[in-house]
Design a protein around this motif. Structure first.
Motif, PDB file in Angstrom:
ATOM      1  N   CYS A   1       0.932  -1.365   0.004  1.00 20.45           N
ATOM      2  CA  CYS A   1      -0.089   0.015   0.116  1.00 20.45           C
ATOM      3  C   CYS A   1       0.738   1.214  -0.109  1.00 20.45           C
ATOM      4  CB  CYS A   1      -0.904  -0.070   1.317  1.00 20.45           C
ATOM      5  SG  CYS A   1      -2.449  -0.958   1.009  1.00 20.45           S
ATOM      6  N   PHE A   2       0.637   2.216  -0.926  1.00 21.02           N
ATOM      7  CA  PHE A   2       1.572   3.147  -0.981  1.00 21.02           C
ATOM      8  C   PHE A   2       0.652   4.581  -0.724  1.00 21.02           C
ATOM      9  CE2 PHE A   2      -0.330   1.856  -5.215  1.00 21.02           C
ATOM     10  CZ  PHE A   2      -0.949   3.009  -5.499  1.00 21.02           C
ATOM     11  N   CYS A   3      -0.558   4.509  -0.560  1.00 21.66           N
ATOM     12  CA  CYS A   3      -1.403   5.893  -0.593  1.00 21.66           C
ATOM     13  C   CYS A   3      -0.850   6.880   0.526  1.00 21.66           C
ATOM     14  CB  CYS A   3      -2.790   5.512  -0.241  1.00 21.66           C
ATOM     15  SG  CYS A   3      -3.605   4.873  -1.751  1.00 21.66           S
ATOM     16  N   THR A   4      -0.742   8.320   0.480  1.00 20.76           N
ATOM     17  CA  THR A   4      -0.396   9.303   1.094  1.00 20.76           C
ATOM     18  C   THR A   4      -1.236  10.409   0.997  1.00 20.76           C
ATOM     19  OG1 THR A   4       0.795  10.015  -0.740  1.00 20.76           O
ATOM     20  CG2 THR A   4       2.121   8.673   0.904  1.00 20.76           C
ATOM     21  N   SER A   5      -1.242  11.497   1.854  1.00 26.96           N
ATOM     22  CA  SER A   5      -1.756  12.655   1.893  1.00 26.96           C
ATOM     23  C   SER A   5      -0.995  13.755   2.310  1.00 26.96           C
ATOM     24  CB  SER A   5      -3.035  12.798   2.953  1.00 26.96           C
ATOM     25  OG  SER A   5      -4.217  12.058   2.242  1.00 26.96           O
ATOM     26  N   VAL A   6      -1.093  14.879   1.887  1.00 27.37           N
ATOM     27  CA  VAL A   6      -0.158  16.016   2.016  1.00 27.37           C
ATOM     28  C   VAL A   6      -1.023  17.012   3.007  1.00 27.37           C
ATOM     29  CG1 VAL A   6       0.839  17.882   0.968  1.00 27.37           C
ATOM     30  CG2 VAL A   6       0.630  15.834  -0.371  1.00 27.37           C
ATOM     31  N   GLY A   7      -0.162  17.366   3.722  1.00 32.04           N
ATOM     32  CA  GLY A   7      -0.564  18.399   5.165  1.00 32.04           C
ATOM     33  C   GLY A   7       0.156  19.643   4.743  1.00 32.04           C
ATOM     34  N   VAL A   8      -0.399  20.667   5.305  1.00 29.94           N
ATOM     35  CA  VAL A   8       0.438  22.091   5.062  1.00 29.94           C
ATOM     36  C   VAL A   8       0.419  22.457   6.395  1.00 29.94           C
ATOM     37  CG1 VAL A   8      -0.159  24.251   4.050  1.00 29.94           C
ATOM     38  CG2 VAL A   8      -1.304  22.372   2.935  1.00 29.94           C
ATOM     39  N   ALA A   9       1.437  23.240   6.588  1.00 28.16           N
ATOM     40  CA  ALA A   9       1.848  23.949   7.875  1.00 28.16           C
ATOM     41  C   ALA A   9       2.388  25.339   7.284  1.00 28.16           C
ATOM     42  CB  ALA A   9       2.851  23.232   8.555  1.00 28.16           C
ATOM     43  N   SER A  10       2.039  26.390   8.398  1.00 28.88           N
ATOM     44  CA  SER A  10       2.641  27.794   8.098  1.00 28.88           C
ATOM     45  C   SER A  10       2.636  28.486   9.217  1.00 28.88           C
ATOM     46  CB  SER A  10       1.734  28.334   6.963  1.00 28.88           C
ATOM     47  OG  SER A  10       0.428  28.804   7.746  1.00 28.88           O
ATOM     48  N   ASP A  11       3.189  29.741   9.263  1.00 22.15           N
ATOM     49  CA  ASP A  11       3.159  30.537  10.347  1.00 22.15           C
ATOM     50  C   ASP A  11       2.085  31.213  10.265  1.00 22.15           C
ATOM     51  OD1 ASP A  11       3.517  32.230   7.998  1.00 22.15           O
ATOM     52  OD2 ASP A  11       5.399  33.250   8.775  1.00 22.15           O
ATOM     53  N   LEU A  12       1.968  32.322  11.067  1.00 23.12           N
ATOM     54  CA  LEU A  12       0.617  32.744  11.319  1.00 23.12           C
ATOM     55  C   LEU A  12       0.123  33.700  10.176  1.00 23.12           C
ATOM     56  CD1 LEU A  12       0.716  33.257  15.258  1.00 23.12           C
ATOM     57  CD2 LEU A  12      -1.564  32.759  14.423  1.00 23.12           C
ATOM     58  N   ASP A  13       1.135  34.134   9.464  1.00 23.91           N
ATOM     59  CA  ASP A  13       0.988  35.126   8.471  1.00 23.91           C
ATOM     60  C   ASP A  13       0.659  34.373   7.002  1.00 23.91           C
ATOM     61  OD1 ASP A  13       0.788  37.154  10.180  1.00 23.91           O
ATOM     62  OD2 ASP A  13       3.091  37.136  10.280  1.00 23.91           O
ATOM     63  N   GLY A  14       0.847  33.079   7.064  1.00 28.70           N
ATOM     64  CA  GLY A  14       1.054  32.504   5.550  1.00 28.70           C
ATOM     65  C   GLY A  14       2.171  32.528   4.841  1.00 28.70           C
ATOM     66  N   ALA A  15       3.115  33.460   5.673  1.00 30.06           N
ATOM     67  CA  ALA A  15       4.263  33.837   4.608  1.00 30.06           C
ATOM     68  C   ALA A  15       5.489  32.710   4.523  1.00 30.06           C
ATOM     69  CB  ALA A  15       5.048  34.919   5.173  1.00 30.06           C
ATOM     70  N   ASP A  16       5.666  32.145   5.564  1.00 25.80           N
ATOM     71  CA  ASP A  16       6.576  30.728   5.426  1.00 25.80           C
ATOM     72  C   ASP A  16       5.662  29.601   5.654  1.00 25.80           C
ATOM     73  OD1 ASP A  16       9.178  31.721   5.371  1.00 25.80           O
ATOM     74  OD2 ASP A  16       8.751  32.748   7.025  1.00 25.80           O
ATOM     75  N   ALA A  17       5.608  28.839   4.742  1.00 20.96           N
ATOM     76  CA  ALA A  17       4.600  27.760   4.730  1.00 20.96           C
ATOM     77  C   ALA A  17       5.533  26.491   4.135  1.00 20.96           C
ATOM     78  CB  ALA A  17       3.490  27.719   3.661  1.00 20.96           C
ATOM     79  N   SER A  18       4.999  25.039   4.646  1.00 18.32           N
ATOM     80  CA  SER A  18       5.778  23.960   4.248  1.00 18.32           C
ATOM     81  C   SER A  18       4.561  22.990   4.067  1.00 18.32           C
ATOM     82  CB  SER A  18       6.672  23.435   5.079  1.00 18.32           C
ATOM     83  OG  SER A  18       6.188  23.177   6.493  1.00 18.32           O
ATOM     84  N   THR A  19       5.003  21.915   3.219  1.00 18.13           N
ATOM     85  CA  THR A  19       4.127  20.742   3.099  1.00 18.13           C
ATOM     86  C   THR A  19       4.751  19.524   3.450  1.00 18.13           C
ATOM     87  OG1 THR A  19       4.633  20.418   0.744  1.00 18.13           O
ATOM     88  CG2 THR A  19       2.789  22.006   1.108  1.00 18.13           C
ATOM     89  N   GLU A  20       4.009  18.439   3.833  1.00 15.51           N
ATOM     90  CA  GLU A  20       4.524  17.294   4.166  1.00 15.51           C
ATOM     91  C   GLU A  20       3.585  16.231   3.801  1.00 15.51           C
ATOM     92  OE1 GLU A  20       5.535  17.502   8.354  1.00 15.51           O
ATOM     93  OE2 GLU A  20       3.548  16.945   8.884  1.00 15.51           O
ATOM     94  N   ARG A  21       4.286  15.039   3.461  1.00 15.37           N
ATOM     95  CA  ARG A  21       3.604  13.973   3.189  1.00 15.37           C
ATOM     96  C   ARG A  21       3.335  12.804   3.937  1.00 15.37           C
ATOM     97  NH1 ARG A  21       5.758  10.611  -2.192  1.00 15.37           N
ATOM     98  NH2 ARG A  21       6.675   9.533  -0.580  1.00 15.37           N
ATOM     99  N   SER A  22       2.413  12.217   4.469  1.00 11.37           N
ATOM    100  CA  SER A  22       2.271  10.971   5.410  1.00 11.37           C
ATOM    101  C   SER A  22       1.428   9.957   4.975  1.00 11.37           C
ATOM    102  CB  SER A  22       1.725  11.738   6.508  1.00 11.37           C
ATOM    103  OG  SER A  22       0.548  12.230   6.379  1.00 11.37           O
ATOM    104  N   TRP A  23       1.803   9.098   5.364  1.00 10.85           N
ATOM    105  CA  TRP A  23       0.877   7.554   5.062  1.00 10.85           C
ATOM    106  C   TRP A  23      -0.660   7.853   5.437  1.00 10.85           C
ATOM    107  CZ3 TRP A  23       3.693   3.113   8.042  1.00 10.85           C
ATOM    108  CH2 TRP A  23       4.755   2.733   7.386  1.00 10.85           C
TER     109      TRP A  23
END
Ligand SMILES: Cc1cc2nc3c(=O)[nH]c(=O)nc-3n(C[C@H](O)[C@H](O)[C@H](O)COP(=O)(O)OP(=O)(O)OC[C@H]3O[C@@H](n4cnc5c(N)ncnc54)[C@H](O)[C@@H]3O)c2cc1C
Ligand code: SF4
Ligand code: SF4
Ligand code: SF4
Ligand code: FES
Lengths: 287, 660
Positions: free
Chosen positions: B272-294
């Protein structure tokens, strides 16, 4: 019980000008304060948060008081008295979005165990002078009284989820509050399943994730403090667990912090009610 | 070079040392919290010597054997995918200031590992997952890098647990290919086979003696005995076909009463290979990142699309996706079974649901095979659309030139870019549109023009609300163009019927423009446009202009009229269900809500349009857009890369089937 919609209106994205600072309030009913204090756990970002939102009502940390209106009102605690029923209705009327926080507000909390018992007996068992205790027959979740727009689960709520909610609020994105089982978090972390490998009863498969699978990581079964997840199949889990324990023991497993949530309550009822039908004295280890 | 060497039991650490000398960290079996898991090992002393596991549906118990063998426990709870496809990886980092945005991929350099103790079934699983993650040229770069950085020391099975069924899935127990080194554990040591060039120097550095013939014989006999013990518990021959025709079996509902939809089976499954992508950011949405998890098809979120719709709301639907994917549609997609018979999903299911039992009940050997729900795939699996320039990590920054208001809740963003791949887009293709701190929605290209493209977006949720709120000068990050476009060439020389509902006109506009650009090559052109209300009509001026042309027929209808509307009221199929034209000469292109497309397909077929000539574009939840996250599956199809454009004939009864 599907998760209510959490999107906030009026946010048109980052380029449509500086969003107004939302007016936020935090209030509590029957509860321990643990959830609202989670806000103070966000130490590093507390100042930024205080700058981006207008915290107009938060008795625990500021002297500012407000009767509303609120863009978002966080409500902690279950509704246990007639006065609280009126107060929550008033607050709902002045809140654009009302978000319940913690097991008490979202599911009734540990105090909802008394809902299974005769209120007079409970009072007599707990208080020396029961005549002064004005309470409703039941401690119930806020959603039983007013419409709720969002929930942060847990006992107490998770600082990470509170942060995510606040960031989503000010940036205008959808808060990522997963409604899936604790099991996914166990497996992602590589925690060995305590139910399968050790036969420890665990509510993880029917409980919403968010805690980070803390209990199983310490070799204990999940107590269900985040309450039922979407499609919580408590019937099947209880049937499986009843293969090697008594009905009363199965019912007891579900009778924790979120006992009064609909699926858990139904399972407790199906397995003969919560522990101890009488409450003879304060020392009993019920719940 | 002898066929096999012999490593004395007490010299296992010399092998470990050689692997470390090769610059590798060692991952292998060890005991943690009552189970064998794969984890980093510092020495061979951490192996589960003298322990075995008794498994049963919903149960796993370690037991002490009293012997000194290290590898007699079956398979570990964790599969090797934890190391080739980690449960959480960072994907991108993004920054936005004023109008500029930067999105960069943050894939980490994978560690050089040696996997010690890989079983035959697990080798097969690594290969299967690799095929899934590398399908097409747009394969997942992280997975490829991690797999390439691992050296595999397989260990032949000398015992089987009660949940093993590799024999039925043709994946074991004998290790036949894919390993670098293969060990067979005997009481006094290990027979070592070298099976790849990478394995040669490792073994050479140990200076081992050749294995004696009786040692090799004992090793062979040991694994042969395992084959006998397991037998052939699953009737795999023809299983994929039997399962495919059992989509309406009552057992799906029955198993759903037991199934907790907890996803454990999918997360312990090595393929099984399925994943989802989550988003994180600072309060202003200026610095953001995404990560992928099972993630898993048992999650409700997998079937979710905007507007609180869900394609797989019921546990029955989700269990059916799991079982049919593993044992049936995997063949269509990747040319093999998705199951290797490791038995993890059986043991680690908290309520003991056993795939062997469910398969026997749902797809028994005696089952009468009904009509197959979708046309068979080629034996090698479905060839994905050409995605040559697309990797999941490649972002193109485009600048909003202007914003054209369309309706109360939708706008067209006119984007400028000089990226050749993006400008090479074909009608019907889409892009993933990323705004730092927001989810990344798939959006169809609504116009392809020199120096840029248009996206027409309806505010359906927070991410699309943010996109529709952009102003000229803002930037977005695009991944694409993705998917298979409309087969416009197939309509050359034929009549063209275009049916659009609401925002569904957006992906059809490039078709209209392409066809009108070569007007003489096509027969009659008929446009049937539906909208909720007159105010929800899209591209009004353009459509009015088309209606004024003699060589194009345009008809419009709305669900609910206002006082100013003098046109027709009703559903879009009313515009042509009584029409006089001959459908057998027509090719149709359809886009709108799925219900509307179902009704349209039926009405078009009634009008004589061949199902092979009715093309539509599907909406599904999408996270990757390139066939690696698993979200968008519909039966054997990945809507993102096999579609989103499909003919009704290709989809068969997968189209419109509830819960698929
Ligand atoms: C191939 C393709 C082409 C498309 N083309 C266009 C187009 O040209 N124009 C257009 O306007 N739209 C188009 N869409 C639809 C568009 O992608 C969706 O409207 C968009 O994804 C909505 O995203 P959102 O964040 O604004 O809304 P949301 O409702 O927030 O959805 C965002 C994501 O979150 C998920 N989600 C939904 N509800 C919840 C919830 N309660 N909790 C957690 N997650 C949730 C959704 O499944 C989705 O993945 C297309 C879709 C596809 C598949
Ligand atoms: S489906 Fe079950 S038995 Fe098959 S590979 Fe996955 S976990 Fe193993
Ligand atoms: S869709 Fe297939 S690969 Fe993905 S979790 Fe489900 S069964 Fe596994
Ligand atoms: S089959 Fe078992 S492990 Fe899989 S989702 Fe259902 S209950 Fe969970
Ligand atoms: S597989 Fe990820 S969107 Fe299709």
């Amino acid at each position: 019980m599907e998760p209510p919609e959490l999107i906030l209106p009026g946010r048109r994205g980052p380029r449509s000008g500086t969003p107004q600072r939302p007016r936020i309030g935090i209030v509590k009913f029957a509860s321990c304060d643990g959830c609202q204090l989670t806000l103070l756990d966000l130490e590093d970002e507390l100042l930024t948060i205080a700058d981006r939102v207008d915290l107009v009502e938060f008795a625990e940390a500021t002297s500012r008081r407000s009767a509303g209106p609120f863009d978002v009102l966080f409500v902690e605690g279950s509704i246990s008295t007639a006065e609280q029923v009126q107060e929550i209705a008033r607050l709902r009327a002045v809140s654009h979005r009302l978000v319940t926080i913690g097991a008490c507000a979202t599911a009734g909390g540990i105090q909802a165990i008394r809902n299974w018992f005769d209120p007079d007996e409970v009072r007599a068992a707990v208080y020396p002078e029961p005549t002064y205790v004005e309470s409703l027959a039941q401690a119930r979740p806020v959603a039983d009284f007013v419409a709720v727009d969002g929930e942060l689960r847990g006992c107490p709520i998770s600082p990470g989820q509170l942060r995510e909610f606040l960031v989503a609020l000010v940036t205008g994105r959808r808060p990522q509050l997963p409604d899936e089982a604790v099991c996914l978090e166990c497996k992602r972390r590589g925690v060995v399943c305590v139910a399968v490998a050790q036969g420890i009863p665990c509510l993880g498969p029917v409980t919403r994730t968010g805690c980070g699978a803390i209990c199983p990581a310490y070799g204990r079964g999940c107590y269900g403090c985040f309450g039922p997840r979407e499609s919580a199949n408590t019937t099947s889990l209880a049937r499986w667990l009843s293969d090697d324990r008594s009905a009363a023991d199965v019912g007891r497993l579900f009778a924790g912090f979120t006992a009064w949530s609909v699926p858990f309550r139904a399972t407790i009822d199906a397995y003969g009610g919560p522990p101890g039908q009488v409450l003879p004295a304060r020392e009993t280890d019920d719940a | 070079m002898p066929a096999a060497y012999f490593l004395p039991r007490n010299e296992l650490d010399r092998l470990f040392g050689a692997l470390v000398a090769d610059g590798r960290r060692i991952v292998g079996p060890t005991i943690a919290d009552g189970a064998v898991v794969y984890d980093e090992l510092n020495s061979s002393a951490e192996l589960p010597y003298g322990r075995t596991a008794d498994t049963a549906p919903g149960s796993y118990r370690l037991r002490t054997t009293g012997d000194r063998r290290a590898f007699d426990y079956g398979v570990a709870l964790t599969s090797w995918k934890r190391f080739t496809h980690p449960s959480l990886i960072p994907l991108t980092r993004a920054h936005r200031d004023a109008d500029r945005i930067v999105v960069e991929s943050v894939l980490e350099e994978p560690p050089k590992l040696a996997f010690v103790g890989v079983r035959a079934c697990e080798l097969a699983a690594l290969g299967i997952q690799e095929r899934a993650m590398r399908a097409g040229p747009a394969g997942d770069p992280d997975h490829a890098a991690r797999r390439d950085a691992a050296l595999i020391v397989a260990v032949e099975c000398a015992m089987a647990t009660s949940t093993c069924f590799c024999t039925s899935m043709a994946s074991g127990p004998e290790v036949d290919h894919g390993a670098d080194l293969v060990l067979s554990e005997l009481d006094d040591g290990f027979v070592v086979r070298v099976e790849s060039d990478a394995g040669v120097p490792v073994v050479a550095s140990l200076g081992l003696r050749a294995a004696a013939p009786d040692e090799v014989e004992r090793a062979t006999a040991q694994v042969a005995a395992v084959r006998e013990v397991i037998g052939d518990p699953v009737a795999a021959n023809g299983l994929a076909a039997r399962l495919r025709t059992a989509l309406d079996h009552p057992r799906w509902s029955e198993v759903a009463e037991r199934c907790l939809a907890c996803a454990n089976c999918t997360l312990v499954c090595p393929t099984c290979f399925c994943t989802s992508v989550g988003v994180a950011s600072d309060l202003d949405g200026a610095d953001a990142s995404t990560e992928r998890s099972w993630d898993s098809c048992f999650s409700l979120g997998f079937g979710r699309v905007a507007g609180d719709a869900n394609f797989r709301p019921k546990v029955r639907d989700r269990y059916r996706q799991w079982l049919t994917h593993k044992f049936s549609t995997w063949w269509d997609q990747f040319g093999s079974s998705g199951c290797v018979g490791c038995g993890r999903c059986i043991a680690w299911c908290p309520v003991g649901i056993d795939v062997r039992e469910e398969l026997a009940a749902i797809a028994p050997v005696s089952a009468p095979t009904g009509p197959i729900p979708w046309p068979p795939s080629p034996p090698e699996g479905r060839a994905p659309a050409a995605l040559a320039t697309i990797t999941p990590a490649r972002h193109v920054i485009a600048t909003v030139r202007s914003v054209v208001p369309e309706t109360a809740d939708s706008v067209t963003l006119r984007l400028a870019t000089n990226d050749e791949a993006v400008l090479d887009a074909r009608p019907g293709q889409f892009v993933m549109v990323e705004l730092p701190a927001f989810a990344t929605p798939p959006i169809s290209i609504s116009r392809i023009r020199p120096g840029g493209l248009d996206l027409t977006i309806r505010s359906a949720g927070p991410a699309t609300a943010a996109l529709t709120g952009l102003v000229a000068g803002a930037q977005v990050a695009l991944r694409g163009p993705l998917g298979r476009g409309w087969p416009i060439d197939a309509a050359i020389g034929r009549d063209v019927v275009i049916v659009a509902g609401g925002i569904g006109l957006a992906p059809l506009r490039p078709v209209i423009e392409a066809i009108l650009g070569e007007r003489p090559r096509f027969g009659a052109i008929r446009l049937y446009l539906g909208a909720r209300t007159p105010r929800d009509r899209l591209f009004v001026a353009e459509m009015n202009a088309l209606a004024g042309r003699a060589d194009v027929e345009v008809a419009e209808i709305v669900d609910r009229a206002g006082p100013e509307w003098l046109g027709q009221v009703g559903i879009v199929t009313q515009l042509f269900d009584q029409a006089g034209w001959d459908g057998s000469r027509a090719t149709a292109f359809v886009c709108g809500p799925e219900r509307m497309m179902q009704a349209t397909a039926v009405t078009l077929a009634e009008r004589g349009v061949n199902p092979t000539a009715i093309w539509l574009t599907l909406e599904r939840n999408m996270a990757c857009g390139v066939g690696t996250c698993g979200h968008c599956q519909l039966g054997p199809f990945f809507v993102c890369r096999d579609g989103p454009v499909f003919s009704v004939a290709e989809l068969g009864t997968a189209f419109g089937r509830e819960g698929l």
